[in-house]
Design a protein around this motif. Structure first.
Motif, mmCIF file in Angstrom:
data_model
loop_
_atom_site.group_PDB
_atom_site.id
_atom_site.type_symbol
_atom_site.label_atom_id
_atom_site.label_comp_id
_atom_site.label_asym_id
_atom_site.label_seq_id
_atom_site.Cartn_x
_atom_site.Cartn_y
_atom_site.Cartn_z
ATOM 1 N N UNK A 167 0.788 -1.159 -0.074
ATOM 2 C CA UNK A 167 0.049 -0.030 0.049
ATOM 3 C C UNK A 167 0.796 1.260 -0.002
ATOM 4 N N UNK A 168 2.017 1.177 0.173
ATOM 5 C CA UNK A 168 3.098 2.411 0.618
ATOM 6 C C UNK A 168 3.255 2.828 -0.922
ATOM 7 N N UNK A 169 3.498 1.737 -1.970
ATOM 8 C CA UNK A 169 3.598 2.058 -3.417
ATOM 9 C C UNK A 169 2.355 2.668 -3.823
ATOM 10 N N UNK A 170 1.054 1.928 -3.420
ATOM 11 C CA UNK A 170 0.001 2.551 -4.038
ATOM 12 C C UNK A 170 -0.476 3.718 -3.674
ATOM 13 N N UNK A 171 -0.100 4.168 -2.486
ATOM 14 C CA UNK A 171 -0.436 5.438 -2.122
ATOM 15 C C UNK A 171 0.656 6.335 -2.841
ATOM 16 N N UNK A 172 1.850 6.160 -2.712
ATOM 17 C CA UNK A 172 2.740 7.091 -3.863
ATOM 18 C C UNK A 172 2.214 7.333 -5.210
ATOM 19 N N UNK A 173 1.815 6.337 -5.842
ATOM 20 C CA UNK A 173 1.400 6.227 -7.076
ATOM 21 C C UNK A 173 0.213 7.150 -7.431
ATOM 22 N N UNK A 174 -0.723 6.822 -6.309
ATOM 23 C CA UNK A 174 -2.043 7.771 -6.623
ATOM 24 C C UNK A 174 -2.082 9.199 -6.141
ATOM 25 N N UNK A 175 -1.068 9.572 -5.074
ATOM 26 C CA UNK A 175 -1.181 10.778 -4.589
ATOM 27 C C UNK A 175 0.194 11.906 -5.101
ATOM 28 N N UNK A 176 1.267 11.188 -5.316
ATOM 29 C CA UNK A 176 2.469 11.732 -6.014
ATOM 30 C C UNK A 176 2.770 11.929 -7.604
ATOM 31 N N UNK A 177 2.289 13.031 -8.155
ATOM 32 C CA UNK A 177 2.322 13.117 -9.517
ATOM 33 C C UNK A 177 3.502 13.790 -10.242
ATOM 34 N N UNK A 178 4.132 14.561 -9.446
ATOM 35 C CA UNK A 178 5.368 15.323 -9.642
ATOM 36 C C UNK A 178 6.682 14.895 -9.223
ATOM 37 N N UNK A 179 6.753 14.093 -7.814
ATOM 38 C CA UNK A 179 8.100 13.652 -7.416
ATOM 39 C C UNK A 179 8.421 12.580 -8.244
ATOM 40 N N UNK A 180 9.616 12.346 -7.756
ATOM 41 C CA UNK A 180 10.292 10.794 -8.407
ATOM 42 C C UNK A 180 10.223 9.834 -7.611
ATOM 43 N N UNK A 181 9.415 8.655 -8.052
ATOM 44 C CA UNK A 181 9.153 7.704 -7.270
ATOM 45 C C UNK A 181 10.300 6.577 -7.488
ATOM 46 N N UNK A 182 11.008 5.910 -6.268
ATOM 47 C CA UNK A 182 12.021 4.896 -6.427
ATOM 48 C C UNK A 182 11.435 3.833 -5.871
ATOM 49 N N UNK A 183 11.637 2.643 -6.487
ATOM 50 C CA UNK A 183 10.941 1.507 -5.886
ATOM 51 C C UNK A 183 12.166 0.676 -5.483
ATOM 52 N N UNK A 184 12.387 0.493 -4.356
ATOM 53 C CA UNK A 184 13.345 -0.349 -3.615
ATOM 54 C C UNK A 184 12.972 -1.536 -3.016
ATOM 55 N N UNK A 185 13.588 -2.841 -3.545
ATOM 56 C CA UNK A 185 13.007 -4.241 -3.298
ATOM 57 C C UNK A 185 12.989 -4.353 -1.673
ATOM 58 N N UNK A 186 13.641 -4.025 -0.678
ATOM 59 C CA UNK A 186 13.865 -4.320 0.673
ATOM 60 C C UNK A 186 13.412 -3.105 1.586
ATOM 61 N N UNK A 187 12.326 -3.356 2.001
ATOM 62 C CA UNK A 187 11.657 -2.241 2.878
ATOM 63 C C UNK A 187 12.651 -1.847 4.165
ATOM 64 N N UNK A 188 13.221 -2.795 4.663
ATOM 65 C CA UNK A 188 13.921 -2.495 5.761
ATOM 66 C C UNK A 188 15.231 -1.848 5.523
ATOM 67 N N UNK A 189 15.656 -1.760 4.322
ATOM 68 C CA UNK A 189 16.949 -0.808 3.900
ATOM 69 C C UNK A 189 16.562 0.546 3.685
ATOM 70 N N UNK A 190 14.988 0.762 3.369
ATOM 71 C CA UNK A 190 14.878 2.275 3.193
ATOM 72 C C UNK A 190 15.289 3.406 3.877
#
Length: 274
Positions: A167-190
């Motif tokens: 749901x974090x990725x879903x929220x970012x894609x739905x609400x952030x239209x201008x910022x750069x979204x970076x998908x990182x595989x391991x949540x605990x490393x972010x």
């Protein structure tokens, strides 16, 4: 002659009818399935799916393979209620739904940072909520004043990092239209990557953010008291396991009433909303 034929026909009819009853009765007894809880008790252990990457709700220590966290303690309470042992099975945010619905099943239920949603309830069972939740951010403590709203984050120069499939990725894609979204595989490393400057913001939850702020002085959660969303976290399982769902809900309700759920919140520094 006609009467004798009629008697024979009636006798055969009765024999066939009785035979059908007998077969149906045996078939019903043999095919009668055990309930989910009965199968778990017969097995002697409950198998729990969890991601193990979500401090302080569910984390697996790489060196030892030991699981700890708020959700892990909840799972142990459920196992204790059924008087069985517990085994943890690894799942992930991208595969969570598929793993829950897998046949044969991979685990009895999933726990650890799983938000209750209508979409999940359409295809699966979800328990009562046991932890309040909501979307917020982590950023570097030196830039806390820079991010005071969603609009402050939604800018082309802002790099937002999320884990995939949840749901974090879903929220970012739905609400952030201008910022750069970076998908990182391991949540605990972010969080560490944000602290090191590899990204500016992490989309996370109010259940996860306080842990990282407390354990890493480089990080801040400036919008912790003003989450973007409001929800609850619960236990997820296949439909058809209503008896197991009842056990889980009974544990949650008992922990709310006897104060043990509040004490567990306090242990992990989480806000108690019940």
């Amino acid at each position: 002659m006609r009467q004798e034929k009629l008697k024979i026909w009636l006798l055969l009819t009765i024999i066939c009818f009785c035979g059908t009853l007998s077969v149906s009765s045996c078939s019903s007894d043999e095919d009668s399935p055990q309930t989910t809880v009965e199968r778990i008790k017969q097995r002697g252990k409950v198998v729990v799916g969890t991601t193990g990457d979500y401090r302080p709700l569910s984390f697996c220590e790489p060196a030892t393979g030991e699981y700890w966290g708020f959700g892990i303690e909840m799972a142990k309470e459920i196992a204790a209620q059924m008087k069985v042992g517990i085994v943890f099975a690894k799942t992930s945010w991208p595969t969570l739904t598929a793993d829950v619905l897998a046949s044969p099943q991979l685990f009895d239920f999933a726990i650890g940072g799983i938000t209750i949603t209508d979409a999940r309830r359409e295809t699966m069972l979800m328990s009562d909520g046991y932890l309040a939740n909501g979307k917020t951010i982590l950023c570097r403590s030196t830039e806390a004043s820079r991010f005071q709203s969603l609009a402050d984050i939604d800018r082309p120069e802002v790099r937002v990092m999320v884990n995939p499939g949840g749901l974090n990725e879903k929220f970012a894609n739905e609400n952030l239209k201008n910022s750069t979204i970076i998908v990182h595989q391991k949540n605990e490393e972010i969080p560490s990557l944000v602290a090191q400057g590899e990204a500016d913001v992490m989309i996370t939850e109010i259940t996860e953010a306080p842990y990282y702020v407390q354990t890493d002085s480089r990080l801040a959660a400036p919008l912790l008291e003003k989450p973007f969303t409001h929800g609850e976290i619960g236990v997820l399982m296949q439909k058809g396991k209503e008896d197991l769902l009842q056990v889980v809900n009974n544990v949650i309700r008992r922990m709310k009433s006897d104060g043990s759920l509040k004490r567990l919140h306090e242990k992990y520094g989480l806000v108690y909303a019940y």
